[in-house]
Scaffold this motif. Structure first.
Motif, PDB file in Angstrom:
ATOM      1  N   LYS A  75       0.839  -1.203   0.000  1.00  0.00           N
ATOM      2  CA  LYS A  75       0.000   0.000   0.000  1.00  0.00           C
ATOM      3  C   LYS A  75       0.873   1.253   0.000  1.00  0.00           C
ATOM      4  O   LYS A  75       0.617   2.206  -0.748  1.00  0.00           O
ATOM      5  N   ILE A  76       1.899   1.247   0.830  1.00  0.00           N
ATOM      6  CA  ILE A  76       2.795   2.408   0.893  1.00  0.00           C
ATOM      7  C   ILE A  76       3.575   2.545  -0.418  1.00  0.00           C
ATOM      8  O   ILE A  76       3.758   3.651  -0.936  1.00  0.00           O
ATOM      9  N   ALA A  77       4.024   1.415  -0.967  1.00  0.00           N
ATOM     10  CA  ALA A  77       4.792   1.449  -2.217  1.00  0.00           C
ATOM     11  C   ALA A  77       3.989   2.048  -3.364  1.00  0.00           C
ATOM     12  O   ALA A  77       4.559   2.604  -4.310  1.00  0.00           O
ATOM     13  N   SER A  78       2.664   1.954  -3.268  1.00  0.00           N
ATOM     14  CA  SER A  78       1.816   2.504  -4.337  1.00  0.00           C
ATOM     15  C   SER A  78       1.796   4.031  -4.333  1.00  0.00           C
ATOM     16  O   SER A  78       1.314   4.652  -5.280  1.00  0.00           O
ATOM     17  N   LEU A  79       2.342   4.651  -3.286  1.00  0.00           N
ATOM     18  CA  LEU A  79       2.317   6.107  -3.162  1.00  0.00           C
ATOM     19  C   LEU A  79       3.299   6.803  -4.102  1.00  0.00           C
ATOM     20  O   LEU A  79       3.159   7.988  -4.387  1.00  0.00           O
ATOM     21  N   SER A  80       4.304   6.064  -4.575  1.00  0.00           N
ATOM     22  CA  SER A  80       5.329   6.702  -5.415  1.00  0.00           C
ATOM     23  C   SER A  80       5.946   5.683  -6.349  1.00  0.00           C
ATOM     24  O   SER A  80       6.115   4.504  -5.997  1.00  0.00           O
ATOM     25  N   GLU A  81       6.339   6.137  -7.521  1.00  0.00           N
ATOM     26  CA  GLU A  81       7.019   5.247  -8.471  1.00  0.00           C
ATOM     27  C   GLU A  81       8.414   4.893  -7.984  1.00  0.00           C
ATOM     28  O   GLU A  81       9.055   3.982  -8.523  1.00  0.00           O
ATOM     29  N   ASN A  82       8.903   5.576  -6.957  1.00  0.00           N
ATOM     30  CA  ASN A  82      10.240   5.321  -6.430  1.00  0.00           C
ATOM     31  C   ASN A  82      10.233   4.424  -5.196  1.00  0.00           C
ATOM     32  O   ASN A  82      11.285   4.206  -4.583  1.00  0.00           O
ATOM     33  N   LEU A  83       9.054   3.933  -4.822  1.00  0.00           N
ATOM     34  CA  LEU A  83       8.927   3.043  -3.670  1.00  0.00           C
ATOM     35  C   LEU A  83       8.674   1.617  -4.133  1.00  0.00           C
ATOM     36  O   LEU A  83       7.838   1.366  -5.002  1.00  0.00           O
ATOM     37  N   TYR A  84       9.395   0.679  -3.494  1.00  0.00           N
ATOM     38  CA  TYR A  84       9.264  -0.739  -3.789  1.00  0.00           C
ATOM     39  C   TYR A  84       9.230  -1.493  -2.463  1.00  0.00           C
ATOM     40  O   TYR A  84       9.345  -0.885  -1.397  1.00  0.00           O
ATOM     41  N   CYS A  85       9.077  -2.811  -2.505  1.00  0.00           N
ATOM     42  CA  CYS A  85       9.027  -3.541  -1.233  1.00  0.00           C
ATOM     43  C   CYS A  85       9.489  -4.979  -1.400  1.00  0.00           C
ATOM     44  O   CYS A  85       9.643  -5.491  -2.514  1.00  0.00           O
ATOM     45  N   THR A  86       9.697  -5.618  -0.262  1.00  0.00           N
ATOM     46  CA  THR A  86       9.943  -7.054  -0.200  1.00  0.00           C
ATOM     47  C   THR A  86       8.651  -7.730   0.255  1.00  0.00           C
ATOM     48  O   THR A  86       7.751  -7.070   0.789  1.00  0.00           O
ATOM     49  N   VAL A  87       8.574  -9.045   0.063  1.00  0.00           N
ATOM     50  CA  VAL A  87       7.478  -9.844   0.605  1.00  0.00           C
ATOM     51  C   VAL A  87       8.077 -11.079   1.252  1.00  0.00           C
ATOM     52  O   VAL A  87       8.843 -11.811   0.612  1.00  0.00           O
ATOM     53  N   GLY A  88       7.736 -11.300   2.528  1.00  0.00           N
ATOM     54  CA  GLY A  88       8.267 -12.466   3.226  1.00  0.00           C
ATOM     55  C   GLY A  88       7.985 -12.400   4.701  1.00  0.00           C
ATOM     56  O   GLY A  88       7.287 -11.504   5.179  1.00  0.00           O
ATOM     57  N   CYS A  89       8.544 -13.373   5.434  1.00  0.00           N
ATOM     58  CA  CYS A  89       8.309 -13.477   6.878  1.00  0.00           C
ATOM     59  C   CYS A  89       9.636 -13.507   7.631  1.00  0.00           C
ATOM     60  O   CYS A  89      10.485 -14.372   7.397  1.00  0.00           O
ATOM     61  N   HIS A  90       9.797 -12.558   8.519  1.00  0.00           N
ATOM     62  CA  HIS A  90      10.986 -12.405   9.353  1.00  0.00           C
ATOM     63  C   HIS A  90      11.163 -13.639  10.244  1.00  0.00           C
ATOM     64  O   HIS A  90      10.178 -14.221  10.701  1.00  0.00           O
ATOM     65  N   PRO A  91      12.408 -14.046  10.510  1.00  0.00           N
ATOM     66  CA  PRO A  91      12.609 -15.255  11.333  1.00  0.00           C
ATOM     67  C   PRO A  91      11.920 -15.201  12.699  1.00  0.00           C
ATOM     68  O   PRO A  91      11.399 -16.222  13.166  1.00  0.00           O
TER      69      PRO A  91
END
Length: 314
Positions: A75-91
């Motif tokens: 959702k936050i990454a959708s705010l800007s073309e310069n924002l990206y993200c990872t997807v996963g689960c922290h240990p």
């Protein structure tokens, strides 16, 4: 004039250094003004991002630590073309696999998020091992779901955003046992291990992510000073891992920022004790001093490292 001298003159004349923060926890409640469950000031993520862009951040990768985190990061990454993200689960949160309706459902939910958001998801993670906080999740569960998440890297041809705390032997062994799952490479972020551990990680084809937590001790500084610059990346791990005045690395910091206490929040101000992407410049200050490198040359090399891993197809 030799080629290095030419590059030095060319880059020194540049007006700015491009930065990519590979690890920003922008889903943290602190960016909504909430600290330990208490509201201290209004949400100011928009101001945080505006400061980042003004300080030459070209891209920011929002770190995810769970399924819900991944949804919020997107959702936050959708705010800007310069924002990206990872997807996963922290240990430390891998218990979420076992507490879900069933682990397969949880994994499938992560898979669907990646599949449906390929333009924004640039890495699998944050996943790995953490022996410092076993009170959150046991070794056995961490190791099982670390290995399971590695396969997502192969499935989607995405690099890994990895976490390792006091677990290097098992961590490296798991990576070595799964060569097909790590072909897309990755980065071990917030690195604070030994030089030999760093060499083992680099020999597997991974990069090393450096932030304030990587620079807390004299031993840390000695280790980081010996790492090859073509395997380094910069991050803040904000709102954590700032370079504190008590750290030996602080003496190398050239870039200073004004901030106010959260209780005395002012619109447009940085908050004391809450790290944010803009301070990535301080990490470069320290690295440049430790490596005795021109900061512009070093910054451009690290920027290229990051582009090569996360953004080669973008």
């Amino acid at each position: 004039m030799n080629f290095k001298s030419y590059l030095l003159r060319r880059f020194t004349n540049m007006s700015s250094i491009p930065f990519i923060d590979i690890g920003a926890n922008l889903t943290d409640p602190m960016f909504k003004g909430i600290y330990n469950g208490n509201k201290k000031h209004k949400e100011d993520l928009e101001d945080v991002l505006e400061r980042a862009w003004k300080n030459d951040l070209k891209k920011i990768i929002i770190t995810s630590g769970s399924l819900n985190d991944s949804i919020e990061a997107l959702k936050i990454a959708s705010l800007s073309e310069n924002l990206y993200c990872t997807v996963g689960c922290h240990p430390t949160r891998c218990d979420e696999f076992t507490k879900a309706k069933n682990p397969e459902v949880y994994l499938n939910s992560l898979t669907e998020l990646i599949k449906n958001n390929r333009s924004k998801v640039v890495a699998i993670g944050e996943c790995g091992l953490d022996n410092q906080r076993l009170h959150f999740c046991s070794k056995e569960i961490q190791e099982k779901y670390f290995e399971i998440q590695l396969k997502l890297s192969e499935d989607f041809n995405l690099p890994l955003f990895l976490h390792c705390r006091d677990a290097a032997p098992t961590f490296i062994d798991i990576l070595k046992r799964n060569p097909n799952f790590i072909k897309s490479g990755g980065v071990v972020h917030s690195f604070d291990g030994s030089l030999n551990e760093a060499k083992d990680i680099i020999n597997l084809g991974f990069y090393i992510g450096i932030n304030g937590c990587s620079l807390r001790t004299d031993d840390n500084l000695k280790t980081i000073s010996e790492l090859p610059i073509n395997r380094l990346m910069l991050e803040t791990d904000c709102p954590w891992c700032e370079i504190k005045q008590t750290h030996p690395s602080y003496s190398y910091v050239q870039t200073k920022f004004n901030s106010v206490k959260k209780e005395k929040f002012i619109d447009g101000s940085m908050v004391k004790g809450r790290n944010e992407p803009s301070t990535i410049r301080q990490v470069l200050d320290v690295l440049a001093s430790l490596k005795k490198e021109d900061p512009v040359l070093l910054g451009n090399q690290i920027y290229q490292n990051t582009m090569d891993l996360f953004f080669k197809d973008k």
